[in-house]
Enzyme design. Structure first.
Site, PDB file in Angstrom:
ATOM      1  CG  ASP A   4      -0.425  26.669  67.272  1.00  0.00           C
ATOM      2  OD1 ASP A   4      -0.010  26.176  66.590  1.00  0.00           O
ATOM      3  OD2 ASP A   4       0.145  28.497  67.535  1.00  0.00           O
ATOM      4  CG  ASP A  34       6.226  25.160  68.389  1.00  0.00           C
ATOM      5  OD1 ASP A  34       5.967  23.915  68.949  1.00  0.00           O
ATOM      6  OD2 ASP A  34       6.288  25.146  67.257  1.00  0.00           O
ATOM      7  CB  THR A  76       1.701  23.549  64.412  1.00  0.00           C
ATOM      8  OG1 THR A  76       2.788  23.360  64.656  1.00  0.00           O
ATOM      9  CG2 THR A  76       2.359  21.243  63.908  1.00  0.00           C
ATOM     10  CD  GLN A 118       6.539  22.694  63.675  1.00  0.00           C
ATOM     11  OE1 GLN A 118       7.993  21.990  63.767  1.00  0.00           O
ATOM     12  NE2 GLN A 118       6.165  22.547  64.309  1.00  0.00           N
ATOM     13  NE  ARG A 152      12.318  29.219  57.865  1.00  0.00           N
ATOM     14  CZ  ARG A 152      12.404  30.456  57.998  1.00  0.00           C
ATOM     15  NH1 ARG A 152      12.375  30.586  59.534  1.00  0.00           N
ATOM     16  NH2 ARG A 152      11.613  31.886  57.744  1.00  0.00           N
ATOM     17  CB  CYS A 210       2.191  24.537  56.902  1.00  0.00           C
ATOM     18  SG  CYS A 210       2.880  25.282  55.508  1.00  0.00           S
ATOM     19  CG  HIS A 268       5.341  24.784  52.275  1.00  0.00           C
ATOM     20  ND1 HIS A 268       3.712  25.068  52.356  1.00  0.00           N
ATOM     21  CD2 HIS A 268       5.640  23.969  51.744  1.00  0.00           C
ATOM     22  CE1 HIS A 268       4.351  23.869  51.661  1.00  0.00           C
ATOM     23  NE2 HIS A 268       4.797  23.806  50.902  1.00  0.00           N
ATOM     24  CB  CYS A 324       1.856  27.183  50.673  1.00  0.00           C
ATOM     25  SG  CYS A 324       2.150  27.977  52.474  1.00  0.00           S
ATOM     26  CB  CYS A 364      -1.165  24.548  54.078  1.00  0.00           C
ATOM     27  SG  CYS A 364       1.176  24.148  53.554  1.00  0.00           S
ATOM     28  NE  ARG A 365       4.420  31.642  57.545  1.00  0.00           N
ATOM     29  CZ  ARG A 365       5.426  31.157  58.389  1.00  0.00           C
ATOM     30  NH1 ARG A 365       6.228  29.529  58.313  1.00  0.00           N
ATOM     31  NH2 ARG A 365       6.009  31.903  59.360  1.00  0.00           N
TER      32      ARG A 365
END
Length: 203
Positions: free
Chosen positions: A20, A22, A63, A65, A70, A102, A104, A110, A112-113
């Site tokens: 990961d 963050d 990760t 994102q 947004r 990702c 989203h 989705c 992928c998140r």
């Protein structure tokens, strides 16, 4: 489909760690990291990644994102952030082979998140690695839940979202059973490199 930034592809058969970002490589911040200047590594994290590279391990990052979706940053900015990460790693003799992300938000449904396993599945497919041989390492339950869905070996590092945890204590809520716990990324690398290589595979 998840977007991604890719550095150097590895061989068809390899020793692979999926990190990961963050909370594992860099501290958690309020909001989102949106510029390269806002990205700084956790103490010892990049040195740990470099040690993996020196020992013949390949490293990928998966990760979430959602700031992309947004509109808080764009792919150019994200690539610049990751270029800063790679430059600092290169100075230590390390690298991250690929960064999959990702874009989203949670309500976009989705695959992928994380905690969905889509990003990790993409990485495994790209490199031709058996899921049960992959080491999935992170500080948040979503990353490890994605690893559990993949069937990987799970490692929790006690930084970021898991900063209140410690080896020998119960796993935090949401963390899959069976995850190995390490004080930080450096401690994970210590344990990984000290472990004997599986039969039939060179160290």
């Amino acid at each position: 489909m998840a977007q991604r930034t890719v550095a150097h592809p590895g061989a068809a058969t390899m020793k692979l760690v999926i990190l990961d970002r963050d909370g594992t490589l860099n501290p958690l911040v309020d909001g989102y990291i949106t510029t390269p200047d806002e990205w700084t590594p956790l103490p010892g994290a990049l040195e740990a990644v470099a040690r993996l590279a020196h020992a013949g391990w390949h490293v990928a990052v998966a990760t979430n994102q959602p700031g992309l979706g947004r509109g808080l940053l764009d792919v150019v900015a994200l690539n610049a952030i990751h270029a800063r990460l790679q430059r600092q790693l290169a100075a230590l003799g390390g690298r991250i082979d690929a960064i999959f992300f990702c874009p989203h938000a949670a309500d976009e449904d989705c695959h992928c998140r994380k905690p969905a396993p889509g990003l990790l599945e993409q990485i495994v497919e790209r490199y031709g690695v058996e899921p049960h041989e992959v080491q999935v390492v992170g500080s948040c339950s979503a990353h490890l839940q994605a690893g559990a869905a993949l069937g990987a070996v799970l490692h929790l590092v006690c930084t970021g979202a898991a900063a209140d945890c410690a080896p020998g204590q119960p796993l935090p809520p949401g963390c899959p059973a069976g995850a190995q716990v390490h004080a930080d990324l450096g401690a994970f690398v210590d344990a990984l490199l000290a472990a004997p290589a599986p039969a039939g595979r060179a160290a």
